[in-house]
Design a protein around this motif. Structure first.
Motif, PDB file in Angstrom:
ATOM      1  N   TRP A  19       0.867  -1.650   0.105  1.00 47.47           N
ATOM      2  CA  TRP A  19      -0.147  -0.270  -0.360  1.00 47.47           C
ATOM      3  C   TRP A  19       0.869   1.680   0.051  1.00 47.47           C
ATOM      4  O   TRP A  19       0.546   1.992  -0.567  1.00 47.47           O
ATOM      5  CB  TRP A  19      -1.199   0.002   1.065  1.00 47.47           C
ATOM      6  CG  TRP A  19      -1.930  -1.437   1.173  1.00 47.47           C
ATOM      7  CD1 TRP A  19      -2.129  -2.148   1.549  1.00 47.47           C
ATOM      8  CD2 TRP A  19      -3.205  -0.850   0.171  1.00 47.47           C
ATOM      9  NE1 TRP A  19      -3.304  -2.790   1.365  1.00 47.47           N
ATOM     10  CE2 TRP A  19      -4.074  -2.008   0.242  1.00 47.47           C
ATOM     11  CE3 TRP A  19      -3.272  -0.626  -0.900  1.00 47.47           C
ATOM     12  CZ2 TRP A  19      -5.183  -2.828  -0.215  1.00 47.47           C
ATOM     13  CZ3 TRP A  19      -4.458  -0.215  -2.125  1.00 47.47           C
ATOM     14  CH2 TRP A  19      -5.749  -1.932  -1.471  1.00 47.47           C
ATOM     15  N   LEU A  20       1.874   1.554   0.878  1.00 43.56           N
ATOM     16  CA  LEU A  20       2.248   2.608   0.363  1.00 43.56           C
ATOM     17  C   LEU A  20       3.285   2.913  -0.875  1.00 43.56           C
ATOM     18  O   LEU A  20       3.544   3.507  -1.170  1.00 43.56           O
ATOM     19  CB  LEU A  20       4.122   2.517   1.589  1.00 43.56           C
ATOM     20  CG  LEU A  20       3.494   2.638   3.094  1.00 43.56           C
ATOM     21  CD1 LEU A  20       4.417   1.746   3.961  1.00 43.56           C
ATOM     22  CD2 LEU A  20       3.174   3.974   3.865  1.00 43.56           C
ATOM     23  N   SER A  21       3.733   1.815  -1.024  1.00 39.50           N
ATOM     24  CA  SER A  21       4.316   1.967  -2.691  1.00 39.50           C
ATOM     25  C   SER A  21       3.294   2.244  -4.240  1.00 39.50           C
ATOM     26  O   SER A  21       3.660   2.716  -4.949  1.00 39.50           O
ATOM     27  CB  SER A  21       5.101   0.327  -3.288  1.00 39.50           C
ATOM     28  OG  SER A  21       5.786   0.209  -2.038  1.00 39.50           O
ATOM     29  N   LEU A  22       2.047   1.764  -3.738  1.00 42.19           N
ATOM     30  CA  LEU A  22       0.960   1.525  -4.272  1.00 42.19           C
ATOM     31  C   LEU A  22       0.830   3.847  -4.421  1.00 42.19           C
ATOM     32  O   LEU A  22       0.876   3.937  -5.420  1.00 42.19           O
ATOM     33  CB  LEU A  22      -0.205   1.556  -3.875  1.00 42.19           C
ATOM     34  CG  LEU A  22      -1.590   1.463  -4.909  1.00 42.19           C
ATOM     35  CD1 LEU A  22      -0.556   1.118  -6.961  1.00 42.19           C
ATOM     36  CD2 LEU A  22      -2.953   0.609  -4.096  1.00 42.19           C
ATOM     37  N   TRP A  23       0.710   3.883  -2.832  1.00 41.31           N
ATOM     38  CA  TRP A  23       0.474   5.746  -2.448  1.00 41.31           C
ATOM     39  C   TRP A  23       1.605   6.598  -3.291  1.00 41.31           C
ATOM     40  O   TRP A  23       1.419   7.536  -3.746  1.00 41.31           O
ATOM     41  CB  TRP A  23       0.684   5.443  -0.882  1.00 41.31           C
ATOM     42  CG  TRP A  23       0.199   7.336  -0.373  1.00 41.31           C
ATOM     43  CD1 TRP A  23       1.361   7.629  -0.179  1.00 41.31           C
ATOM     44  CD2 TRP A  23      -0.804   7.335  -0.293  1.00 41.31           C
ATOM     45  NE1 TRP A  23       0.309   8.966   0.547  1.00 41.31           N
ATOM     46  CE2 TRP A  23      -1.106   9.319  -0.208  1.00 41.31           C
ATOM     47  CE3 TRP A  23      -2.231   7.620  -1.183  1.00 41.31           C
ATOM     48  CZ2 TRP A  23      -1.483   9.849   0.312  1.00 41.31           C
ATOM     49  CZ3 TRP A  23      -3.337   8.289  -1.011  1.00 41.31           C
ATOM     50  CH2 TRP A  23      -3.231   9.479  -0.614  1.00 41.31           C
ATOM     51  N   GLY A  24       2.511   5.503  -3.373  1.00 41.31           N
ATOM     52  CA  GLY A  24       3.844   6.496  -3.443  1.00 41.31           C
ATOM     53  C   GLY A  24       3.976   6.637  -5.103  1.00 41.31           C
ATOM     54  O   GLY A  24       4.426   7.995  -5.254  1.00 41.31           O
ATOM     55  N   MET A  25       3.531   5.371  -5.816  1.00 39.41           N
ATOM     56  CA  MET A  25       3.312   5.514  -7.120  1.00 39.41           C
ATOM     57  C   MET A  25       2.603   6.713  -7.437  1.00 39.41           C
ATOM     58  O   MET A  25       2.834   7.566  -9.018  1.00 39.41           O
ATOM     59  CB  MET A  25       3.659   4.207  -7.620  1.00 39.41           C
ATOM     60  CG  MET A  25       3.181   4.224  -9.178  1.00 39.41           C
ATOM     61  SD  MET A  25       3.528   2.801  -9.882  1.00 39.41           S
ATOM     62  CE  MET A  25       1.936   1.415  -9.009  1.00 39.41           C
ATOM     63  N   ILE A  26       1.149   6.470  -6.623  1.00 41.59           N
ATOM     64  CA  ILE A  26       0.624   7.330  -7.705  1.00 41.59           C
ATOM     65  C   ILE A  26       0.781   8.247  -7.415  1.00 41.59           C
ATOM     66  O   ILE A  26       0.723   9.803  -8.232  1.00 41.59           O
ATOM     67  CB  ILE A  26      -1.110   7.827  -6.570  1.00 41.59           C
ATOM     68  CG1 ILE A  26      -1.922   6.340  -7.024  1.00 41.59           C
ATOM     69  CG2 ILE A  26      -1.610   8.550  -6.738  1.00 41.59           C
ATOM     70  CD1 ILE A  26      -2.486   5.318  -6.296  1.00 41.59           C
ATOM     71  N   TRP A  27       1.477   9.379  -6.341  1.00 44.36           N
ATOM     72  CA  TRP A  27       1.507  10.363  -6.003  1.00 44.36           C
ATOM     73  C   TRP A  27       3.453  10.991  -6.923  1.00 44.36           C
ATOM     74  O   TRP A  27       3.271  11.998  -7.647  1.00 44.36           O
ATOM     75  CB  TRP A  27       2.451  11.014  -4.310  1.00 44.36           C
ATOM     76  CG  TRP A  27       0.865  11.485  -3.654  1.00 44.36           C
ATOM     77  CD1 TRP A  27       1.070  10.901  -2.990  1.00 44.36           C
ATOM     78  CD2 TRP A  27       0.601  12.781  -3.492  1.00 44.36           C
ATOM     79  NE1 TRP A  27      -0.223  11.091  -2.373  1.00 44.36           N
ATOM     80  CE2 TRP A  27      -0.395  12.160  -2.437  1.00 44.36           C
ATOM     81  CE3 TRP A  27       0.550  14.135  -3.341  1.00 44.36           C
ATOM     82  CZ2 TRP A  27      -0.954  13.171  -2.455  1.00 44.36           C
ATOM     83  CZ3 TRP A  27       0.254  14.685  -4.128  1.00 44.36           C
ATOM     84  CH2 TRP A  27      -1.165  14.721  -2.648  1.00 44.36           C
ATOM     85  N   VAL A  51       9.035   6.081 -10.038  1.00 43.88           N
ATOM     86  CA  VAL A  51       7.194   6.058 -10.409  1.00 43.88           C
ATOM     87  C   VAL A  51       7.582   4.116 -11.087  1.00 43.88           C
ATOM     88  O   VAL A  51       7.764   3.348 -10.235  1.00 43.88           O
ATOM     89  CB  VAL A  51       6.650   6.552 -11.642  1.00 43.88           C
ATOM     90  CG1 VAL A  51       5.433   5.355 -12.325  1.00 43.88           C
ATOM     91  CG2 VAL A  51       5.977   7.529 -11.027  1.00 43.88           C
ATOM     92  N   VAL A  52       9.189   4.564 -11.485  1.00 45.95           N
ATOM     93  CA  VAL A  52       9.507   3.371 -11.698  1.00 45.95           C
ATOM     94  C   VAL A  52      10.013   2.079 -11.493  1.00 45.95           C
ATOM     95  O   VAL A  52      10.138   1.070 -10.996  1.00 45.95           O
ATOM     96  CB  VAL A  52      10.489   3.045 -13.310  1.00 45.95           C
ATOM     97  CG1 VAL A  52      11.751   2.210 -13.318  1.00 45.95           C
ATOM     98  CG2 VAL A  52      10.195   3.991 -14.419  1.00 45.95           C
ATOM     99  N   LEU A  53      10.452   2.604 -10.392  1.00 45.68           N
ATOM    100  CA  LEU A  53      10.870   2.222  -8.690  1.00 45.68           C
ATOM    101  C   LEU A  53       9.800   1.579  -8.140  1.00 45.68           C
ATOM    102  O   LEU A  53       9.730   0.288  -7.878  1.00 45.68           O
ATOM    103  CB  LEU A  53      11.944   3.037  -8.090  1.00 45.68           C
ATOM    104  CG  LEU A  53      12.970   2.828  -7.008  1.00 45.68           C
ATOM    105  CD1 LEU A  53      13.885   2.548  -7.641  1.00 45.68           C
ATOM    106  CD2 LEU A  53      13.745   3.666  -6.728  1.00 45.68           C
ATOM    107  N   THR A  54       8.683   1.943  -8.265  1.00 48.72           N
ATOM    108  CA  THR A  54       8.127   1.870  -6.691  1.00 48.72           C
ATOM    109  C   THR A  54       7.015   0.524  -7.461  1.00 48.72           C
ATOM    110  O   THR A  54       6.962  -0.136  -7.406  1.00 48.72           O
ATOM    111  CB  THR A  54       6.726   2.929  -6.727  1.00 48.72           C
ATOM    112  OG1 THR A  54       6.772   3.506  -8.218  1.00 48.72           O
ATOM    113  CG2 THR A  54       7.761   3.696  -5.429  1.00 48.72           C
ATOM    114  N   ALA A  55       6.767   0.383  -8.818  1.00 50.92           N
ATOM    115  CA  ALA A  55       6.845  -0.246 -10.083  1.00 50.92           C
ATOM    116  C   ALA A  55       7.361  -1.057  -9.759  1.00 50.92           C
ATOM    117  O   ALA A  55       7.070  -2.334  -9.345  1.00 50.92           O
ATOM    118  CB  ALA A  55       6.200   0.094 -11.381  1.00 50.92           C
TER     119      ALA A  55
END
Length: 86
Positions: A19-27, A51-55
């Motif tokens: 969830w934290l990665s998803l939140w960070g990717m959205i931002w 974005v690439v790193l969080t994906a």
């Protein structure tokens, strides 16, 4: 190393990390879009790299979640002695 002091009901932080990665990717995606519209190419590239790193992190986390629980020693397995410091 197992010391015997681990909590019996320990839980994996993978769902929180998801969830934290998803939140960070959205931002980061929103930041990349806004910075590219404003014309700040450097900041847009930095956000796109995030974005690439969080994906990639999301893929790894989902792979670990889908692998399921792994073997953990039970209460009948004695704890290892802690390493001796010199």
């Amino acid at each position: 190393m197992r010391t015997g002091s681990e909590p019996v009901t320990a839980r994996s932080p993978l769902r929180l990390r998801f969830w934290l990665s998803l939140w960070g990717m959205i931002w980061a995606a929103a930041g990349a879009a806004v910075f590219s519209v404003v014309g700040r190419v450097g900041w847009a590239a930095a956000c796109a790299a995030l974005v690439v790193l969080t994906a990639v992190d999301l893929v790894v986390v989902l792979r670990h979640i889908h692998q399921g629980p792994h073997y953990q020693p039970g209460r009948d397995v004695p704890p290892y002695d802690p390493p001796r410091t010199r």
